[in-house]
Design a protein around this motif. Structure first.
Motif, mmCIF file in Angstrom:
data_model
loop_
_atom_site.group_PDB
_atom_site.id
_atom_site.type_symbol
_atom_site.label_atom_id
_atom_site.label_comp_id
_atom_site.label_asym_id
_atom_site.label_seq_id
_atom_site.Cartn_x
_atom_site.Cartn_y
_atom_site.Cartn_z
ATOM 1 N N GLN A 14 11.550 7.601 -7.334
ATOM 2 C CA GLN A 14 11.126 8.437 -6.197
ATOM 3 C C GLN A 14 10.435 7.578 -5.142
ATOM 4 O O GLN A 14 10.616 7.773 -3.939
ATOM 5 C CB GLN A 14 10.165 9.536 -6.671
ATOM 6 N N ARG B 143 12.163 7.543 -1.598
ATOM 7 C CA ARG B 143 11.505 8.325 -0.558
ATOM 8 C C ARG B 143 10.563 7.519 0.317
ATOM 9 O O ARG B 143 10.200 7.943 1.404
ATOM 10 C CB ARG B 143 10.708 9.475 -1.193
ATOM 11 N N VAL B 144 10.102 6.361 -0.173
ATOM 12 C CA VAL B 144 9.145 5.595 0.617
ATOM 13 C C VAL B 144 9.678 4.216 1.000
ATOM 14 O O VAL B 144 9.741 3.858 2.171
ATOM 15 C CB VAL B 144 7.799 5.435 -0.128
ATOM 16 N N GLU C 11 1.747 1.805 -3.620
ATOM 17 C CA GLU C 11 0.586 2.299 -4.358
ATOM 18 C C GLU C 11 0.307 3.754 -4.028
ATOM 19 O O GLU C 11 0.018 4.557 -4.911
ATOM 20 C CB GLU C 11 -0.654 1.476 -3.997
ATOM 21 N N GLY C 12 0.420 4.075 -2.729
ATOM 22 C CA GLY C 12 0.167 5.445 -2.302
ATOM 23 C C GLY C 12 1.104 6.420 -2.991
ATOM 24 O O GLY C 12 0.686 7.483 -3.456
ATOM 25 N N ALA C 13 2.371 6.041 -3.078
ATOM 26 C CA ALA C 13 3.348 6.932 -3.713
ATOM 27 C C ALA C 13 3.068 7.050 -5.203
ATOM 28 O O ALA C 13 3.068 8.159 -5.763
ATOM 29 C CB ALA C 13 4.762 6.407 -3.469
ATOM 30 N N PHE C 14 2.801 5.922 -5.844
ATOM 31 C CA PHE C 14 2.487 5.979 -7.278
ATOM 32 C C PHE C 14 1.254 6.840 -7.524
ATOM 33 O O PHE C 14 1.201 7.616 -8.467
ATOM 34 C CB PHE C 14 2.230 4.570 -7.823
ATOM 35 N N ALA C 15 0.257 6.686 -6.649
ATOM 36 C CA ALA C 15 -0.991 7.413 -6.838
ATOM 37 C C ALA C 15 -0.806 8.918 -6.686
ATOM 38 O O ALA C 15 -1.627 9.699 -7.137
ATOM 39 C CB ALA C 15 -2.049 6.917 -5.852
ATOM 40 N N LEU C 16 0.280 9.319 -6.035
ATOM 41 C CA LEU C 16 0.561 10.756 -5.925
ATOM 42 C C LEU C 16 1.410 11.241 -7.091
ATOM 43 O O LEU C 16 1.848 12.373 -7.123
ATOM 44 C CB LEU C 16 1.280 11.054 -4.610
ATOM 45 N N THR D 285 0.815 -1.214 0.000
ATOM 46 C CA THR D 285 0.000 0.000 0.000
ATOM 47 C C THR D 285 0.852 1.270 0.000
ATOM 48 O O THR D 285 0.438 2.286 -0.517
ATOM 49 C CB THR D 285 -0.923 0.031 1.234
ATOM 50 N N TYR D 286 2.051 1.188 0.587
ATOM 51 C CA TYR D 286 2.934 2.366 0.561
ATOM 52 C C TYR D 286 3.310 2.694 -0.873
ATOM 53 O O TYR D 286 3.306 3.841 -1.297
ATOM 54 C CB TYR D 286 4.229 2.096 1.342
ATOM 55 N N ALA E 251 4.362 9.812 -8.047
ATOM 56 C CA ALA E 251 5.797 9.592 -7.883
ATOM 57 C C ALA E 251 6.290 8.623 -8.955
ATOM 58 O O ALA E 251 5.569 7.726 -9.368
ATOM 59 C CB ALA E 251 6.086 9.017 -6.495
ATOM 60 N N PRO F 12 13.121 4.312 3.274
ATOM 61 C CA PRO F 12 12.866 4.677 4.676
ATOM 62 C C PRO F 12 12.025 3.629 5.400
ATOM 63 O O PRO F 12 12.287 3.318 6.562
ATOM 64 C CB PRO F 12 12.090 6.000 4.567
ATOM 65 N N ALA F 13 11.052 3.061 4.697
ATOM 66 C CA ALA F 13 10.195 2.072 5.357
ATOM 67 C C ALA F 13 10.989 0.818 5.712
ATOM 68 O O ALA F 13 10.716 0.164 6.702
ATOM 69 C CB ALA F 13 9.010 1.717 4.457
#
Lengths: 288, 251
Positions: A187, A191-192, A176-181, A173-174, A183, A195-196
């Motif tokens: 990136q 960035r995700v 997907e969340g980044a792609f959906a913004l 989901t992280y 990124a 760090p995760a």
């Protein structure tokens, strides 16, 4: 009858479980008993920070600073080489590689881990050592650099497989969340995902380094084994591990030299223990 | 005004056809709900609008999806631009494991170079105000976002989205993990946001569709069975299958 059987099996398993702890405790106690004896003749400070290691001269000089620095130099060198490559490889396998390449790479990494260190050392001795010698125009290629490069190969499988695992277990989901913004893939990774997965990657690095510090055979074969304080990475060095392996055979049981080698063992034990505990705490943090 | 138009949209996962000849017109500044039983293709349809389905390798589509008169299924579509314009809120709130502040400025940081700290601060405040979180969180901006409650996380995800100034908000069951009160508050938020965005919500919950949406589409087995004004769908459905679904005969 059935109850008795249960009881016996349970107790047997309990004994197996306790055995590992028991043996560790036993080994540690033996190490302490033999190692601490050296401090009757040398102070702890002089032992750790003494600049010369001449165990069989009269009187013996038992300073392990050159050995500690040798281990440190090789470890830092190996870390500098293996961390970027290892983490990069993990990112490629976890995120970028198509399925087929991924499987091939993983098998390759496992194979690398399966090569015995003496074989790696031997290969290093006949290929890497002459190369380093010629490249830098040195009197000998048996240097800390050669050791670092060879050990980087040994740390890599640990780093890659644990870091890959850490990246793989980052929730989808992280991503997907980044792609959906909006990124890009990189990136998202930078960035995700990283760090995760950072605590898992740190643990991977620590365990890789742990492997390097404890390694003996390959370093003994290709680092030159000169127990002097190294001033450059192109100088021969001797590590803590290689010292024990090389000298244990000739040390007289019960002599100062013999006790000093065990004390080196304690130092190694403490270092490895600290690294493993740190790595473990990172892994544990990740699971929370 | 039409914002999104789908024309003869078909979609296959490998050999399985998940969307069958979907034709719809989604209006700007309205909330459009897509309802239907599990596996009917409603999430798939939603994920067509920002091409999130592209993450699946064995995907094939044909037909057209026009957003502001541009066919986004075209292979030349810049996905970064598209996803900036068409944002998505997921079923499980998925804030990044970063601070609250970093979550909100994430989009801004990847899209704009050389943005100043002051501008970022402003974006954070504005976005959090938009989702009614500012007063709660203004003193906790550097705390990890993962420590928030589920509702706060979902609001944060909406704030994170708003910060990149999209036109369209896609919401994939945004309240399914929230309790009824939190759901009511998120629905209230949706109503507030609709004057500025085109909102499409996929939901299992028919009452929710009836409460918040202006238009509703009912899907079944990959087909868009009926599409129209929400009150008409719920009071006078034209198709027997829609009627059976909303009266609870299956689903």
């Amino acid at each position: 009858m059935r109850k008795l059987k249960e009881f016996i099996v349970e107790k047997l398993i309990l004994i197996c479980g306790l055995a590992s702890i028991f043996f560790v405790a036993l080994i540690f106690l033996f190490l302490l008993k033999e190692g601490l004896a050296v401090f009757k003749t040398v102070s702890l400070f002089k032992f750790l920070f003494g600049k010369s290691w001449y165990p069989i001269s009269e009187p013996a000089q038992l300073g392990i600073l050159p050995l500690i620095l040798g281990s440190l130099l090789i470890t830092v060198g190996a870390a500098i080489i293996s961390i970027p490559i290892g983490v990069g490889c993990a990112i490629y396998i976890a995120e970028i590689a198509p399925l087929k390449i991924k499987e091939t790479l993983k098998a390759g990494i496992e194979l690398l881990a399966a090569i015995p260190s003496v074989v790696l050392g031997f290969i290093g001795m006949v290929t890497l050592v002459p190369l380093v010698k010629n490249l830098f125009n040195l009197p000998t290629g048996l240097t800390a650099l050669s050791g670092s490069i060879m050990l980087a190969f040994m740390a890599m499988p640990t780093i890659v497989s644990i870091a890959e695992d850490a990246l793989y277990s980052v929730p989808k989901t992280y991503k997907e969340g980044a792609f959906a913004l909006g990124a890009t893939h990189w990136q998202t990774i930078w960035r995700v995902m990283l760090p995760a997965a950072s605590s898992g990657i740190l643990a991977a690095v620590m365990l890789g380094i742990g492997r390097v510090i404890g390694e003996t055979m390959a370093v003994m074969m290709i680092t030159g084994n000169a127990a002097v304080i190294p001033h450059t990475i192109l100088a021969p060095v001797r590590t803590l591990t290689a010292t024990i392996a090389a000298e244990m055979g000739e040390a007289v049981v019960g002599s100062e030299h013999y006790f000093a080698l065990f004390a080196i063992g304690i130092v190694l034990f403490v270092i490895s223990f600290a690294i493993n505990v740190t790595a473990d705490s990172f892994l544990h943090k990740r699971q929370q | 005004m039409a914002k999104i138009i789908t024309k003869n949209l078909n979609l296959w996962y490998g050999t399985f056809q998940a969307l069958k000849n979907v034709n719809s017109t989604i209006e700007a500044n309205r909330i459009t709900a897509i309802i239907g039983p599990s596996g009917c293709g409603k999430s798939t349809l939603l994920r067509v609008f920002n091409r999130m389905n592209d993450l699946i390798e064995v995907l094939r589509t044909d037909g057209e999806v026009l957003i502001d008169d541009t066919n986004i299924l075209d292979s030349h579509t810049d996905l970064v631009v598209l996803r900036k314009k068409v944002g998505m809120v997921f079923q499980r709130p998925n804030p990044f494991p970063l601070s609250i502040y970093e979550n909100i400025v994430f989009g801004e940081k990847i899209h704009a170079d050389g943005i100043t700290r002051d501008e970022l601060d402003e974006i954070v405040e504005k976005s959090l105000r938009d989702v009614l979180l500012w007063d709660e969180l203004k003193d906790r901006l550097n705390e990890p976002a993962l420590r928030l409650s589920l509702e706060q996380k979902q609001r944060l995800c909406i704030a994170r989205l708003i910060a990149v100034k999209p036109d369209v908000l896609l919401m994939d069951e945004p309240c399914s993990t929230l309790d009824p009160q939190a759901t009511a508050r998120v629905e209230e938020l949706m109503r507030e946001l609709k004057s500025r965005y085109t909102i499409i919500i996929v939901t299992h919950n028919m009452q929710q569709a009836a409460r918040v949406s202006d238009n509703t589409g009912f899907m079944l087995l990959g087909e868009l069975i009926e599409f129209g004004k929400t009150h008409e769908i719920f009071t006078a459905p034209r198709d027997k299958r829609t009627e059976d679904y909303i009266t609870g005969r299956y689903g």
